[in-house]
Scaffold this active site. Structure first.
Site, short mmCIF file in Angstrom:
data_model
loop_
_atom_site.label_atom_id
_atom_site.label_comp_id
_atom_site.label_asym_id
_atom_site.label_seq_id
_atom_site.Cartn_x
_atom_site.Cartn_y
_atom_site.Cartn_z
N GLU A 95 0.91 -1.46 0.05
CA GLU A 95 -0.08 0.31 -0.62
C GLU A 95 0.65 0.88 -0.09
OE1 GLU A 95 -2.96 -0.45 2.95
OE2 GLU A 95 -3.71 1.64 2.50
N ASP A 96 2.06 1.66 0.85
CA ASP A 96 2.79 2.08 0.57
C ASP A 96 4.23 2.41 0.48
OD1 ASP A 96 0.58 3.28 2.35
OD2 ASP A 96 1.48 2.61 4.66
#
Ligand code: MN
Length: 731
Positions: A95-96
């Site tokens: 996600e990051d």
């Protein structure tokens, strides 16, 4: 000598950093596993996550990786298996950071990659109060997306740490996250029997949403601690002594109930803090189930129990699997005290619920498989059969995996949409809004462009790309499963179809009048629709276009006395025109569509048996291409104008096909080829032969009935020993 790499890579004999060691020591490792290689594996994940989150900061100003480490540590403290802990370390990488699923799969294997992927999918969902109604759906989704419950467990560890550090966030965000925790995660923790997690989340939510009340309770608990400890010890010591007499080795402690349960009791009963007697409980942990009942008997001999407050959750576990005996006694000072008796195993289950099923069993250190998980769910369902407390709801919650008729997908904003199984992006688009559906040009699933016929999967995040010029096509009807989408598409197509008929009708009328040199009658005819029982000029054109009214019918009605000489074959001519315009005239069947000119794409020359698709051209009717034709506008903004077409095999017609043959240049080779082609009853319309460097390249244009015949011929050609290559070609 020390390996020079050790300085940078501790796995080569160097020293591991302290935070890593504290995590690794917390981990429960399988006894028969190779400790060093496990250490290296965990270290690799640790190092990988740390490296990829480098430079990222949390709101607290601390390095982002500290959060990942904390999540890993929580999972380790729950005794989770090594893959789950590693999944925790890596949970934010997809996600990051730039890390992809494939990266993770390659480095850490499919199991871990899928865990992280599952967590990322859940991460995209933001719960807002307007979705309050969806809380039930949301929980279902969490369980169904997380085909693997370990994904949920990682998510809980993540949420727990985020809640513990929530004070660093702006207030608005604090409230949103706390509310989401309250609506979704706490009930879910409860259902999954994760009592300790629920307990802590409850308190953190109270602290965030009701600061004053939380502080008040905290203050009073502190103030009353001494006295409370006295009361607790007053019971613990004698009980411990008595149990020893019976050889029961018990772990006894007093614990204050959660702030939030005290807060709840104060609110529900309308009492002040001082009036609540059950703010703490004494917990007795023993080894075996028999000892629970023995201990209960001993305690009831020592103190009188309060009759209606005795509960045996061992014989009848709670729906979430919780097992314990609860009894309230009146102590020597006349105080009411709650006592909970359970085994160590029940305690573990009560602490982390489902997570306990991924713990390493002391006797066997195998990785838990999904089978045991499913078995656990089944057992739970069995338990529910005996339970009276809202089992229906919980059943529904668990059944999601067993029922396959519905799926849940996300809008880009994180809203949930429920769709039937086999639904496609078009169904989704129409579900969002009919306008989105009608102008649906393409779709991204989880940020990747996919074809519109992609079947949606649980947890997919969809983004519909629309275009004002996009329109539905007949092909769409094959792609949708929802009534809503089907209705909208058919309605739209019907409108288009009549529009086409109107154009053709107008064309027929104008051409006929021009030929008859009676253009002057146009005005009168245009105003005559009512005489044919029609409501508009459009309807008159439409009737002409689809052949229900003929031009001569119009003259008969409008000029009955003038014997206008429309040639005998005028009717036939009109029919022929319509027939020509109609797809079937060229041996092609179209679904639902009629009245369009049909021509074949010169680029690919389809013949019967080829998979084909029709392309609606502006003004030139329908051009039919092979589905693999390069000049088809796949994915361009015109792809909506593609419609499925089929050959009408009742028509016997010959079609041209072009083939390329490469052979060694030997005398009489052309003759050999020609004879071969003729031997399967195929006529050659043209030949073109070139010879270069001892190789002959021949292009034949042949007349065939269908692909089968062409294939047969090509197989025969390639069987000739001088021939190296045979190919159907468009150029
Ligand atoms: Mn996180």
């Amino acid at each position: 000598m020390q390996n020079p790499l050790a300085k940078f890579m501790p796995q080569f004999g160097g020293e591991y950093p302290k935070p890593f060691m504290s995590l690794f020591k917390k981990m429960t490792l399988p006894l028969n596993g190779d400790q060093e290689s496990l250490k290296t594996t965990v270290w690799t994940a640790y190092d990988f996550a740390k490296h990829h989150h480098e430079g990222q900061k949390r709101s607290s100003g601390k390095p982002y990786f500290e959060h990942c480490l904390a999540v890993g540590q929580i999972l380790a403290s729950w005794g989770m298996d090594q893959n789950t802990v590693i999944g925790g370390l890596l949970h934010d990488t997809i996600e990051d950071t730039k890390v992809t699923f494939q990266d993770l799969e390659q480095r850490f294997g499919k199991d871990i990659a899928e865990l992280v992927d599952g967590v990322s999918k859940l991460g995209g969902i933001k719960f807002s109060s307007r979705q309050a109604k969806q809380a039930g759906n949301f929980m279902k989704l969490l369980l169904s997306v997380a085909k693997d419950l370990r994904v949920i467990i990682i998510k809980f560890a993540d949420r727990l740490h985020n809640m513990r550090t929530i004070s660093f966030l702006p207030e608005k965000k604090q409230i949103r996250i706390a509310e989401e925790t309250k609506e979704i995660y706490i009930p879910l923790a409860h259902r999954l029997g994760m009592a300790a997690v629920k307990w802590e989340l409850d308190d953190l939510v109270l602290k965030t949403l009701h600061k004053t009340e939380h502080m008040e309770i905290e203050k009073k608990l502190k103030a009353s601690k001494k006295e409370r400890d006295k009361i607790i010890q007053n019971v613990i010591l004698p009980v411990k002594r008595e149990l020893k007499k019976y050889n029961i080795d018990a772990n006894i402690c007093g614990r204050v109930k959660s702030h939030s349960s005290i807060f709840g009791k104060m609110q529900k009963r309308g009492k002040s803090f001082e009036e609540i007697f059950d703010i703490y409980a004494i917990r007795i942990i023993v080894d075996k189930v028999e000892e629970c009942y023995l201990a209960l008997g001993i305690i009831h001999q020592m103190y009188s129990p309060v009759q209606d407050r005795f509960k045996d959750f061992i014989a009848t576990p709670k729906s979430n699997g919780y097992q314990s005996i609860h009894t309230t006694i009146i102590d020597s000072k006349g105080q009411l005290t709650e006592i909970q008796i359970r085994t160590r195993e029940m305690e573990q289950t009560a602490e982390i619920g489902v997570a306990a099923h991924w713990r390493y069993k002391e006797d066997k250190a195998t990785t838990p498989d999904l089978d045991s998980n499913i078995k656990w769910l089944r057992e739970l369902v069995n338990i529910l059969k005996d339970e009276s407390s809202d089992p229906a709801e919980f059943m529904n919650l668990l059944k999601i995996d067993m029922f396959d008729d519905e799926i849940f997908v996300f809008t880009p904003k994180g809203d949930l949409e429920k769709l039937p199984v086999n639904a496609t992006p078009i169904d989704f688009a129409f579900q969002i809004h009919s306008e989105v559906g009608l102008h649906c040009l393409g779709c991204k699933i989880n940020h990747k462009i996919v074809p519109l016929n992609t079947k949606l999967k649980n947890g997919d995040m969809l983004e519909i790309i629309t275009s004002a010029t996009q329109e539905p096509s007949y092909g769409w009807l094959k792609l949708v499963v929802t009534t809503k989408a089907r209705t909208h598409i058919s309605r739209y197509l019907r409108a288009i179809e009549s529009e086409t008929s109107i154009k053709i009708g107008k064309d027929i009328l104008e051409k006929t009048l021009r030929r008859l040199k009676r253009m002057d009658d146009m005005k009168e005819i245009n105003e005559s629709f009512a005489k044919f029982g029609l409501n508009s000029l459009e309807q008159l054109y439409e009737s002409l276009g689809d052949g229900t009214i003929l031009v001569r019918d119009i003259f008969k009605k409008l000029k009955p006395k003038e014997h206008i000489q429309i040639e005998e074959d005028e009717q036939e001519r009109q029919e022929r025109f319509i027939d020509l315009a109609r797809s079937s005239s060229k041996g092609i069947k179209l679904q639902g569509i009629k009245d369009l000119m049909v021509s074949f794409g010169k680029c690919c020359n389809p013949i019967p048996g080829d998979e084909m698709v029709g392309f609606i051209t502006r003004g030139r009717g329908l051009t039919v291409h092979r589905t693999n034709c390069n000049s088809l506008p796949i994915l361009s903004k015109e792809s909506d104008r593609l419609i499925p077409v089929e050959w009408d095999f009742s028509k016997k017609e010959l079609f041209s096909a072009r083939i390329k043959v490469i052979s060694q240049d030997s005398p009489g080779i052309l003759k050999k080829m020609s004879e071969c082609i003729s031997s399967v009853n195929i006529n050659i319309s043209s030949v073109d032969l070139k010879v270069t460097d001892n190789f002959a390249t021949a292009y034949f244009i042949v007349k065939v009935n269908n692909v089968k015949q062409l294939d047969r011929m090509m197989k025969k050609l390639i069987a000739i020993k001088e021939i190296d290559f045979v190919e159907r070609t468009d150029k």
